[in-house]
Structures are given as structure tokens and as C-alpha cells.
Write an enzyme that holds these catalytic residues in place. Structure first.
Site: not given
Length: 875
Positions: A142, A276-278, A280, A310-311, A314, A333
Site C-alpha cells: 500500500e 504500525g501494521a498492514m 494484507n 484494527h487490522e 480491515h 481507515e
């Protein structure tokens, strides 16, 4: 970077023309231990809409349809389109491969390229662990970086299936979005993914350590995995991470009424991660600083839990259903940010039911700060191209958006909100959407017309201010309330910001608090909360007339809306004396935030803010709030105080940090937090002697374990004041020969107060592009010291001489670190403003760089105003 942009119009045209079916991606990473480049072979199957030409008609009428695919690579060897070879020298330029003569209907493209490992945290990042000398790889795509690894149509609305085949060294692990297969001859052949966007595909490759479990409920079984480098395995608290993950699965699946949409869920703690993180799909990457090597406070565990949740959120909002274009990045987000806090607040068994306090203390503060910059923008931003979106991962997109979603939940009702979300997921699964799709679903379930609400909240910038107007029948504001109203203001937007100030509808609560004689606490009575709609300039609250005036009237109690709140004079007097006495953490956090906001705005002098903090922080039980206050006081005294009074204020603050360190309960989170606060500001010979003696063990504080990370905090401060030099820094690194130790040593070396140390640090960042992202960040952190203003002064001119070239020659993440981190923010003067203005007028930077520099300039301008307010308070 030149030649790597993509405009919204180009993306829209390509989406109208193409429907992408599948990718087959074959990567040879067998040479990853040595680095360099790797072979990437991509086969893409896609359809072209009616504008394309058939094979028979192409020759007949000479017509053709052209498009392009994205790729950033050192070399392209083969491009084959529908069986015909194209010359790479003719069709490949910058970040694009031209695709002429596309056929109506099915097309097949094959691209063979050499792609490069990176050390910037973009594309396929390669890191060598100094502990075992092994390479560890992970992807970060991203916004537009899948194209650094394979040829791709790099935009979120061209979803497809992805089938990865990876060759890797013997004994390594390969993780992707699909479940990991058994390798044959060190080749991993993954099953195709569901239809997802390019930016959430992932590969994590290396000799990673792993722990596995399963999420099981009502017949559902989802494999869970946690990964980290072997050198961190002894610190990996997998059970705690699995516990938070399971709570998230339970709560999100119930609220979303949609089963987790992927086959497995891996969480991979990876090195040198920029964010912080992604999210995927099924393979979330997380910065490995969340594997705690030393004691941390509960605030750090809470922060990790918010990242995990949070992730996970998503996976539905962002991965299952994805924005059509980056205009709606905020919705991805903001929703995940709201959902993380809501899950922690309401999920059964949560360890952090006070999460809305943390949200008010951290997220809201970030949003208010961002919304007062000249770059402020509507939540639903106008994203014209990739350059726009890269600088839009900001406090508006995350924090203000989430705050406004919390307001939307209050406006339509929580049950109605989640029923709308459920319909949205079912309607658009594995597809792409716009904001109107979500609002339409919420209108159906709530019966509310959200068009006006959306226009005022999502399509305008800026913050409203809410003030109470109270009349009573007694003297000095006491007695019975005869009139109560809420005045809403819309301050002018910052200079340079686009748009106009707007009054908005707010759903808020008004809290009425009194001092309890028995406990001394500020307590809200059982009937001391009124919830109402505020709209327009003045809203009457007749239901409060006839009530005895309480000690404190708090607008936006429970933090339902997004607005600055000011206290009336009588309430402010009580809060100034009793801020730490609120029984609940959330009203305390709201009042702390209001005081900080007033300090930043020059309405409260820095010296008075320091006095307020020192009077109440000892009663503050929420460790996250305590640590935020530590950071805010240090920033205020360093940048917002009258320079003539700064040293006295620093002395007062440092003495207080040491006193609280000594008074804190042995082994407590507060003790550790105060030790770090003391280390950040210790200044007298006696205080620095104490740091040295804590390091060498000749002095101890009962309960305080001076472990690896705390040792580095002491070493970095001692280096910054000139007590420690290369010998001591190198000695500490010998104790901690790890990647984290390498970063800490880089910070300490750059922090030394000598012209030679500063020149060396500057050259390592500016004159060379060899530093990995995390080490460069550490050098910049050490280089900028607020008590080294004179030493750093010559670098202001040098910054403006090089920043544009840096922006044009480095990758985005690396260039942003430099553009923001080395801006002369500590040189709070009119001269810095003049130099910035002269650069803006004479240079030709693109919009993204202009924005970052303008934001930094705004910080200096704000500091000058606050310094003037502090100086005025002296007289």
C-alpha cells in the site's frame, strides 16, 4: 519519484476498459540471502470491454485499443501480449509497460523482469538480522508498490485472483494470503486467492519462527498463526496475542453478521516496518517492536491490541469490500479505527474497557492537531493522484474520520449502524464501493436522511468550538440555573487551507459533576447526563433550567462528537484545582485534552499548563494518559515556553519527574513511565550522575529494573548531553548486538553535542542513500535535540538546499522521513518562517512535498504564538 504517478482519471479510464480475471506470479527468491535482484514472471488474464478489437477486424480496419500495466523494475526481459512478443525497450518506460493493440474480450499478458529487493520498507523489503546473519523478507504494497514485485494493474478497483509460486532457500518459510502449501524442491505453489486488490497481496519469506492455533466457534475453524524472527522468539507472548485476536473474531463476526472471509489468519511481526501494521488479506504484517524485549507499561499492550483489532477489522472493511479509488481511503481507515476502540470497549472479557479514554487522549488529539494545519482537508478528500494519497495517511483520514463515525453512531443509533454495515457487507462482498453505498445502507436501517449530515461532516474541513452559556440566580455563577444554552463557533480555517468554516449538527451529552464530600471525587449524578442535538449557532437546553448549578458542566461528555470544548469560568476554576479528582477516566481525559488544546492555541500559558499538570498528574490512574502528559509537557516546555523562562520550567519539570519516580509504587507502570520521563530531561550534574549510577548498578530504585530498553534510554540521554561518547555507546551495543541495539546506537551517536557528530549524522542521511529505513529514522531522531539549537542552526539553510533533490531522488518513505524529520522545527523564529517562505516561492516541489514543508512551518508559527502567550503571562 519521476514517472511513477497515476492519476484518478487514468485509473477511471483503465477500469472502464479492463476487467482483470487472474494473476499467476512466479518469483525466484533463492538468492535472497545474498540480495540484489530476483526474477519475477507474471501472467495476467484480463478482458477488454467493447472498445477493443477482434483479431479479424484489427487487420481489417487498423483499429486498436491501448492501455498499460504498472511495473517498477531494474530490467524487463520479456513482454508477451496474446502470444506476440513486444520489445521491452519500446514499451517499458518509468513505471509502465504500454499495451498496444488489445483485443476485445480475453487478453493474456506475460512479463519477465528482474525486480529489486529494497531496504526502504516498500515493495519486497530485505533485512539481515545481526543475531543470526539470516535474511528476512516481507512485502509492503500500500499504496502503489505491488508493482515493485510483479507487473500489476495498480489500482484498488481492478480486483483479481492471485496465484503465487515462490522458490526460496532451503529451510525457509513462505507465507502468503492463501494457506501455506508443502514445498517441493524448495518451491511453494499457493492456491489462488479470492478476488482482492493488488495492494493487500503479500509474501513473507525467511527462516521465521512461528506459533499456531485455531479459532473455533459454532462449527467454524480458522487456522491462526503468529510469526517473528527467531531472535525475538523468547519475547513472543503468543497466548496474549491469540486472546485479543479471538475476542476480535467473536465481536466482529457478531456485529458484522458475516463470517471471516479468508481461509486462515496469520499475524507476522516483521523488522523495519514503516507503519504500525498492514491489512494484507489473511497475512497481516505488524512492526516487530510490538514483540516487547523489555518491560513496558499497560499502555503499550493496549496499543498493540488496538493494532491487532484494527487490522482484523480491515479483513471485512477494506479487504472483503474495498474502496473504488483512494478518495475513500478515509472510510477504510476510519472504520477500522472506530471498530478497534468499540471492540475493546464493549467485547466481553476485554482488558481495556476504558478504550474510549485512550481514543480521546490520543486519536482525538491527533485529529485536532491535524485539522488546524494549513493542509487540513475534508474527511472525504479530493485524491487526484497517487502523490495525493501518499501524504493523506494522516490525522484526518484516521482519527477525525473515526471520531466522526463515532458521532454518526450516536446520531443513528448503534444497532441501526451495525445493521446498515451488515447489509453493506452482504451487498458488496469482494467488490468495490463508494461512500454513497455505505450511507445508503445506513439510511435504510436508521430512517435518517444522511445527505446533509454527510455534506457538513465529510465534505468540509475544520473544527467547531462548543461553549456553555449559563445564567443563574446567585452570585459568582452559583445558585439555580435560570438559562442554559450551547454556543457553537466555526473558527476560520488555517491560512492556506481550502474551503470555508462550517457549523455542524452535533449529537452530544452534557455532564453535570459535583464534588463528593466523602471521597473528594468529582462525580456525575445519576441524573447528571443529558443527551441532545446541537445545531446552528445557539442551542437552548431548557431541561437544565431550575436545577442547582453543579461544580462542573462538561460539554461533549462521553466524547460522542468531534469538537473543541471550552469550560465556563466557574467550571474551569474547579477543574484547575480538581482535574485529577474526576472519578472516571474519560472526563479527566477530556479536560486534559482541552487544556492541551488551549496551550497549543496560546489560550493557556505553558507555565500554567505545567502547573496544571503537576497539580493533577499524581492522581491520574490511567497510565496512557500519564505518558501522553509526559510527552506534551516536554514538548510544551521545549517549544511553547518563553525562551527566557525555559530553563527554569525545564528544571521544575525534571525535578518533578525525579520526585514521582522515587514516590511511585515499586515495580509499577507509573514507576517505569516516570523513569523514562526523567531520562528524557535529566540535566543537572547530580541528575546525570544518577543516570550513570542506575546504569552501572551502583544505585538502585526499589522495583525499577534497568533492562535493555531502559538502559538505552539512559545511554541516549547521556550521549546527548556529552557524558557518553563512542566508547560508551559501542560498549552498550556489545551488550545488545541486535537490530534494535543497532538503531539505539545510531540514535545515541547522532545525539552527541559535537559538530563532528552532527556532520557525520547529516552525511549518512543526506549524502548517502544506503541506510535502511529504520536506521535512517533512528539517526534523524538522535540528530534533532531541542537543547542543541545553536549546534543545529547551520543545518536550517542546508535543509532547504537539499530537500527538493532528496524528494526527487529517494523513495517516498525515505524522502518523507527526511523532509519532515530534518525540517528545522527546533529553530522557533521568524527567520525560520522567512527561509521556508523563500524556499516555497523559489523552489518547484510537487504538491506532496509542499504540503509536508507547509505543515512543518505551521508548527513553528504555532510555537511562536504560544511563546508570546507564555511571555505575556509572566507580567
Amino acid at each position: 519519484m519521476p514517472g511513477t504517478n497515476l492519476t484518478r482519471e487514468e485509473a477511471q479510464q483503465r477500469a472502464k476498459l479492463l476487467t482483470v480475471d487472474s494473476y499467476e506470479i512466479d518469483l525466484d527468491l533463492s538468492g535472497a540471502q545474498e540480495g540484489g535482484t530476483y526474477r519475477s514472471v507474471t501472467t495476467v488474464r484480463f478482458d477488454v470491454a467493447g472498445g477493443g478489437t477482434s483479431r479479424s477486424s484489427e487487420a481489417e480496419n487498423g483499429g486498436s485499443t491501448a492501455s498499460f500495466i504498472d511495473l517498477v523494475a531494474p530490467a524487463v526481459h520479456e513482454v508477451t501480449l496474446n502470444g506476440e512478443s513486444l520489445d521491452p525497450a519500446e514499451v517499458f518506460e518509468d513505471s509502465r509497460i504500454a499495451l498496444p493493440g488489445l483485443l476485445q474480450g480475453r487478453n493474456v499478458l506475460r512479463v519477465v523482469a528482474d525486480c529489486a529487493y529494497t531496504n526502504t520498507g516498500e515493495g519486497l523489503h530485505r533485512f539481515v538480522d545481526p543475531v543470526d546473519d539470516q535474511a528476512y523478507l516481507y512485502t509492503q504494497f500500500e499504496v502503489p508498490d505491488a508493482r515493485r514485485v510483479f507487473a500489476s494493474f495498480e489500482q484498488p478497483d481492478l480486483k483479481a485472483t492471485f496465484q503465487f509460486t515462490v522458490k526460496a532457500p532451503e529451510g525457509w518459510t513462505v507465507v502468503s494470503n492463501s494457506p501455506t502449501p508443502e514445498p517441493e524442491n524448495n518451491v511453494w505453489v499457493f492456491e489462488p486467492t479470492p478476488r482482492i486488490s493488488t495492494y493487500i497481496t503479500a509474501l513473507i519469506v525467511g527462516p521465521y519462527h512461528s506459533v499456531h492455533s485455531v479459532y473455533e466457534k459454532d462449527g467454524q475453524s480458522v487456522p491462526l498463526g503468529i510469526y517473528c524472527r527467531p531472535s525475538l522468539a523468547e519475547f513472543l507472548d503468543a497466548d496474549a496475542i491469540f486472546e485479543v485476536t479471538r475476542q476480535g473474531f467473536d465481536w466482529f463476526q457478531e456485529k458484522f453478521d458475516y463470517a471471516y472471509p479468508f481461509e486462515k489468519y496469520d499475524q507476522l511481526f516483521v523488522p523495519e516496518f514503516n507503519a504500525g501494521a498492514m491489512e494484507n488479506a489473511g497475512a497481516v504484517t505488524i512492526r516487530d517492536q510490538y514483540v516487547f524485549r523489555s518491560k513496558v507499561t499497560d499502555a503499550a499492550y493496549e496499543a498493540r491490541a488496538t493494532t491487532i483489532l484494527h487490522e482484523l477489522a480491515h479483513m471485512w472493511f477494506g479487504d472483503l469490500v474495498t474502496m473504488e479509488w483512494w478518495n475513500d481511503l478515509w472510510l477504510n481507515e476510519s472504520f477500522a479505527t472506530y471498530a478497534e476502540a468499540a471492540c475493546m470497549a464493549y467485547a466481553p472479557g476485554s482488558k481495556w474497557p476504558h478504550s474510549w479514554t485512550t481514543f480521546a487522549n490520543q486519536m482525538k488529539t491527533w485529529a485536532y492537531r491535524q485539522d488546524q494545519l494549513p493542509s487540513t482537508h475534508p474527511i472525504m478528500a479530493d485524491i487526484r493522484d497517487l502523490d495525493d494519497v501518499l501524504v493523506n495517511f494522516d490525522g484526518i483520514t484516521y482519527a477525525k474520520g473515526a471520531s466522526v463515525l463515532k458521532q454518526l453512531v450516536a446520531y443513528v443509533g448503534m444497532d441501526e449502524f451495525f445493521r446498515g454495515v451488515q447489509a453493506y457487507f452482504k451487498r458488496h462482498a469482494y467488490g468495490n464501493t463508494r461512500l454513497s453505498d455505505l450511507l445508503g445502507a445506513l439510511e435504510e436501517t436508521s430512517g435518517r436522511d444522511l445527505k446533509t449530515w454527510s455534506k457538513k461532516w465529510l465534505e468540509t474541513a475544520g473544527i467547531n468550538v462548543l461553549r456553555p452559556e449559563i445564567e443563574t440566580d446567585g452570585e459568582d455563577g452559583a445558585g439555580v440555573i435560570t438559562s442554559f444554552a450551547i454556543r457553537q463557533e466555526a473558527p476560520a480555517l488555517p491560512a492556506g487551507a481550502k474551503g470555508e468554516a462550517t457549523l455542524r449538527p452535533h449529537r452530544i451529552a452534557v455532564g453535570l459533576y459535583d464534588l463528593d464530600a466523602a471521597s473528594g471525587k468529582l462525580v456525575r449524578a445519576a441524573d447528571g447526563r443529558i443527551e441532545l442535538d446541537v445545531d446552528g449557532e445557539l442551542t437552548a437546553v431548557p431541561q437544565l433550567a431550575g436545577r442547582r448549578r453543579p461544580a462542573v458542566v462538561l460539554l461533549n461528555d462521553d466524547d460522542l462528537s468531534y469538537a473543541k470544548v471550552r469550560l465556563d469560568e466557574a467550571s474551569l476554576a474547579v477543574v484547575t484545582e480538581h482535574l485529577g479528582d474526576f472519578e472516571s477516566s474519560l472526563p479527566r481525559a477530556l479536560c486534559w485534552a482541552s487544556a492541551w488544546d488551549m496551550t497549543r492555541d496560546g489560550e493557556l500559558a505553558t507555565r500554567d499548563y505545567l502547573s496544571l499538570v503537576l497539580s493533577g498528574i499524581g492522581k491520574e490512574s490511567d497510565i496512557g494518559v500519564v505518558q501522553s502528559l509526559h510527552r506534551q509537557v516536554k514538548l510544551a516546555v521545549d517549544l511553547y515556553s518563553d525562551p527566557a523562562a525555559r530553563e527554569a520550567l525545564l528544571t521544575r519539570w525534571t525535578d518533578a519527574t525525579l520526585a514521582h519516580l522515587r514516590a511511585a509504587d515499586a515495580g509499577s507502570d507509573h514507576q517505569l513511565a516516570w523513569a523514562r520521563a526523567f531520562a528524557a530531561t535529566a540535566r543537572t550534574p547530580e541528575q546525570l550522575d544518577l543516570l550513570e549510577s542506575l546504569l552501572d548498578g551502583s544505585h538502585t530504585v526499589e522495583g525499577l529494573v534497568v533492562d535493555t530498553e531502559l538502559r538505552w534510554a539512559f545511554v541516549e540521554r547521556l550521549a546527548a548531553v556529552g557524558r557518553f561518547d563512542e566508547a560508551e555507546i559501542a560498549g552498550e551495543y556489545e551488550r545488545d548486538r541486535t537490530a534494535a541495539g543497532e538503531r539505539h546506537a545510531a540514535t545515541a551517536r547522532a545525539a552527541r553535542p559535537t559538530t563532528e557528530a552532527k556532520a557525520e549524522a547529516w552525511a549518512s542521511v543526506i549524502d548517502s542513500d544506503k541506510l535502511p529505513n529504520a536506521v535512517q529514522e533512528a539517526v534523524i531522531e538522535g540528530f534533532v535535540q531541542t537543547d542543541q539549537r545553536e549546534l543545529l542552526a547551520p543545518y536550517a539553510d542546508r535543509y532547504f538546499e537539499v530537500v527538493e533533490d532528496i524528494w526527487e531522488s529517494r523513495s517516498y518513505e525515505i524522502a518523507q522521513q527526511i523532509a519532515v524529520g530534518l525540517y528545522p522545527s527546533v529553530q522557533v523564529s521568524e527567520d525560520t518562517l522567512r527561509k521556508t517562505d523563500a524556499w516555497q516561492a523559489s523552489a518547484g516541489p510537487n504538491a506532496a512535498l509542499r504540503r509536508l514543508v507547509a505543515e512543518s512551518r505551521s508548527g513553528v508559527e504555532r510555537a511562536l504564538k504560544a511563546q508570546a502567550a507564555d511571555a505575556a503571562a509572566r507580567s
